[in-house]
Scaffold this motif. Structure first.
Motif, PDB file in Angstrom:
ATOM      1  N   ASP A  20      72.093 -15.666  43.519  1.00  0.00           N
ATOM      2  CA  ASP A  20      71.915 -14.885  44.742  1.00  0.00           C
ATOM      3  C   ASP A  20      70.458 -14.731  45.167  1.00  0.00           C
ATOM      4  O   ASP A  20      70.192 -14.352  46.297  1.00  0.00           O
ATOM      5  N   VAL A  21      69.500 -15.018  44.298  1.00  0.00           N
ATOM      6  CA  VAL A  21      68.088 -14.848  44.657  1.00  0.00           C
ATOM      7  C   VAL A  21      67.294 -16.159  44.635  1.00  0.00           C
ATOM      8  O   VAL A  21      66.105 -16.153  44.937  1.00  0.00           O
ATOM      9  N   GLN A  22      67.931 -17.272  44.300  1.00  0.00           N
ATOM     10  CA  GLN A  22      67.201 -18.542  44.227  1.00  0.00           C
ATOM     11  C   GLN A  22      66.555 -18.912  45.559  1.00  0.00           C
ATOM     12  O   GLN A  22      65.391 -19.293  45.609  1.00  0.00           O
ATOM     13  N   GLY A  23      67.306 -18.799  46.637  1.00  0.00           N
ATOM     14  CA  GLY A  23      66.767 -19.142  47.958  1.00  0.00           C
ATOM     15  C   GLY A  23      65.678 -18.195  48.404  1.00  0.00           C
ATOM     16  O   GLY A  23      64.695 -18.606  49.022  1.00  0.00           O
ATOM     17  N   LYS A  47      56.675 -10.056  35.614  1.00  0.00           N
ATOM     18  CA  LYS A  47      56.483 -10.257  37.050  1.00  0.00           C
ATOM     19  C   LYS A  47      57.691 -10.951  37.674  1.00  0.00           C
ATOM     20  O   LYS A  47      58.132 -10.597  38.772  1.00  0.00           O
ATOM     21  N   LEU A  48      58.246 -11.916  36.964  1.00  0.00           N
ATOM     22  CA  LEU A  48      59.407 -12.625  37.478  1.00  0.00           C
ATOM     23  C   LEU A  48      60.622 -11.702  37.549  1.00  0.00           C
ATOM     24  O   LEU A  48      61.386 -11.751  38.515  1.00  0.00           O
ATOM     25  N   ALA A  49      60.782 -10.850  36.557  1.00  0.00           N
ATOM     26  CA  ALA A  49      61.887  -9.886  36.581  1.00  0.00           C
ATOM     27  C   ALA A  49      61.750  -8.929  37.767  1.00  0.00           C
ATOM     28  O   ALA A  49      62.738  -8.597  38.428  1.00  0.00           O
ATOM     29  N   VAL A  50      60.528  -8.500  38.042  1.00  0.00           N
ATOM     30  CA  VAL A  50      60.281  -7.620  39.189  1.00  0.00           C
ATOM     31  C   VAL A  50      60.580  -8.369  40.494  1.00  0.00           C
ATOM     32  O   VAL A  50      61.191  -7.817  41.412  1.00  0.00           O
ATOM     33  N   ASP A  51      60.174  -9.626  40.572  1.00  0.00           N
ATOM     34  CA  ASP A  51      60.435 -10.426  41.770  1.00  0.00           C
ATOM     35  C   ASP A  51      61.931 -10.616  41.996  1.00  0.00           C
ATOM     36  O   ASP A  51      62.409 -10.563  43.139  1.00  0.00           O
ATOM     37  N   ILE A  52      62.682 -10.834  40.929  1.00  0.00           N
ATOM     38  CA  ILE A  52      64.134 -10.991  41.047  1.00  0.00           C
ATOM     39  C   ILE A  52      64.756  -9.698  41.569  1.00  0.00           C
ATOM     40  O   ILE A  52      65.593  -9.712  42.473  1.00  0.00           O
ATOM     41  N   GLU A  53      64.328  -8.580  41.009  1.00  0.00           N
ATOM     42  CA  GLU A  53      64.865  -7.291  41.450  1.00  0.00           C
ATOM     43  C   GLU A  53      64.500  -6.998  42.901  1.00  0.00           C
ATOM     44  O   GLU A  53      65.325  -6.524  43.691  1.00  0.00           O
ATOM     45  N   ASN A  54      63.250  -7.284  43.277  1.00  0.00           N
ATOM     46  CA  ASN A  54      62.825  -7.081  44.665  1.00  0.00           C
ATOM     47  C   ASN A  54      63.603  -7.971  45.629  1.00  0.00           C
ATOM     48  O   ASN A  54      63.947  -7.549  46.737  1.00  0.00           O
ATOM     49  N   ALA A  55      63.886  -9.204  45.216  1.00  0.00           N
ATOM     50  CA  ALA A  55      64.658 -10.109  46.072  1.00  0.00           C
ATOM     51  C   ALA A  55      66.076  -9.585  46.262  1.00  0.00           C
ATOM     52  O   ALA A  55      66.632  -9.684  47.353  1.00  0.00           O
ATOM     53  N   ARG A  56      66.644  -9.031  45.224  1.00  0.00           N
ATOM     54  CA  ARG A  56      67.990  -8.466  45.342  1.00  0.00           C
ATOM     55  C   ARG A  56      68.015  -7.266  46.281  1.00  0.00           C
ATOM     56  O   ARG A  56      68.991  -7.042  46.986  1.00  0.00           O
ATOM     57  N   LEU A  57      66.925  -6.500  46.282  1.00  0.00           N
ATOM     58  CA  LEU A  57      66.848  -5.312  47.128  1.00  0.00           C
ATOM     59  C   LEU A  57      66.335  -5.625  48.535  1.00  0.00           C
ATOM     60  O   LEU A  57      66.264  -4.740  49.381  1.00  0.00           O
ATOM     61  N   GLY A  58      65.935  -6.867  48.768  1.00  0.00           N
ATOM     62  CA  GLY A  58      65.476  -7.267  50.093  1.00  0.00           C
ATOM     63  C   GLY A  58      64.006  -7.014  50.354  1.00  0.00           C
ATOM     64  O   GLY A  58      63.544  -7.142  51.475  1.00  0.00           O
ATOM     65  N   ARG A  59      63.261  -6.644  49.332  1.00  0.00           N
ATOM     66  CA  ARG A  59      61.815  -6.440  49.497  1.00  0.00           C
ATOM     67  C   ARG A  59      61.083  -7.755  49.284  1.00  0.00           C
ATOM     68  O   ARG A  59      61.579  -8.660  48.640  1.00  0.00           O
ATOM     69  N   SER A  60      59.852  -7.836  49.801  1.00  0.00           N
ATOM     70  CA  SER A  60      59.058  -9.039  49.574  1.00  0.00           C
ATOM     71  C   SER A  60      58.580  -9.048  48.132  1.00  0.00           C
ATOM     72  O   SER A  60      58.383  -8.015  47.511  1.00  0.00           O
ATOM     73  N   SER A  61      58.400 -10.255  47.612  1.00  0.00           N
ATOM     74  CA  SER A  61      58.013 -10.386  46.213  1.00  0.00           C
ATOM     75  C   SER A  61      56.612 -10.953  46.097  1.00  0.00           C
ATOM     76  O   SER A  61      56.103 -11.580  47.010  1.00  0.00           O
ATOM     77  N   THR A  62      56.007 -10.768  44.941  1.00  0.00           N
ATOM     78  CA  THR A  62      54.678 -11.334  44.707  1.00  0.00           C
ATOM     79  C   THR A  62      54.758 -12.840  44.609  1.00  0.00           C
ATOM     80  O   THR A  62      53.833 -13.535  44.971  1.00  0.00           O
ATOM     81  N   LEU A  63      55.894 -13.373  44.158  1.00  0.00           N
ATOM     82  CA  LEU A  63      56.055 -14.807  44.036  1.00  0.00           C
ATOM     83  C   LEU A  63      56.044 -15.477  45.401  1.00  0.00           C
ATOM     84  O   LEU A  63      55.447 -16.519  45.589  1.00  0.00           O
ATOM     85  N   SER A  64      56.690 -14.889  46.397  1.00  0.00           N
ATOM     86  CA  SER A  64      56.739 -15.501  47.718  1.00  0.00           C
ATOM     87  C   SER A  64      55.467 -15.259  48.523  1.00  0.00           C
ATOM     88  O   SER A  64      55.278 -15.868  49.557  1.00  0.00           O
ATOM     89  N   GLN A  65      54.590 -14.387  48.048  1.00  0.00           N
ATOM     90  CA  GLN A  65      53.357 -14.108  48.768  1.00  0.00           C
ATOM     91  C   GLN A  65      52.205 -14.998  48.322  1.00  0.00           C
ATOM     92  O   GLN A  65      51.139 -14.978  48.909  1.00  0.00           O
TER      93      GLN A  65
END
Length: 138
Positions: A20-23, A47-65
């Motif tokens: 659900d968060v790969q894309g 950091k990756l765990a935080v990014d996965i959680e943020n992606a699930r919640l619809g927030r921007s992640s550090t990985l995509s920035q």
């Protein structure tokens, strides 16, 4: 999977990314990277765990920035295709013929983008073995 020590003394981080968060993160099914120290690997795992959680919640992640973090299909369409058509991608000033452009677009549309399109450029650069395995027919 987590962190494991390799034979050469470095540490390998392997994390399976939920479907659900790969894309949203722009990475594939599995994230794999090597680090010199266990501490660096642990920080990246957090950091990756935080990014996965943020992606699930619809927030921007550090990985995509991160700079340069763009999907391969977007890189092809937005950055590569037009300069190629204009002849700016080669050492010669002569643009490719219409037939060559047509065949190149077909090759990318039918062969390359279905395989590599949903991976980020950074992920492909960091995981060269993945690229080789995806592009090598079985």
């Amino acid at each position: 999977m987590g962190i494991s020590k390799t034979k050469n003394g470095s540490y390998r981080l392997r994390v399976y990314i939920p479907d659900d968060v790969q894309g949203k993160l722009g990475i594939g099914k599995r994230f794999e990277k090597r680090f010199k120290t266990r501490r660096d690997a642990k920080e990246a795992e957090i950091k990756l765990a935080v990014d996965i959680e943020n992606a699930r919640l619809g927030r921007s992640s550090t990985l995509s920035q991160r700079k340069g973090d763009i999907l391969f299909k977007d890189f092809y369409k937005d950055i590569c295709l037009e300069p190629y058509k204009a002849g700016q991608a080669t050492a010669t000033i002569k643009p490719p013929t219409a037939v060559t452009v047509f065949q190149t677009e077909n090759l990318f549309r039918l062969q390359i983008l279905p395989v590599l399109g949903n991976y980020s450029i950074d992920h492909l650069n960091e995981n060269k073995q993945l690229v080789l395995s995806l592009l090598t027919p079985l």
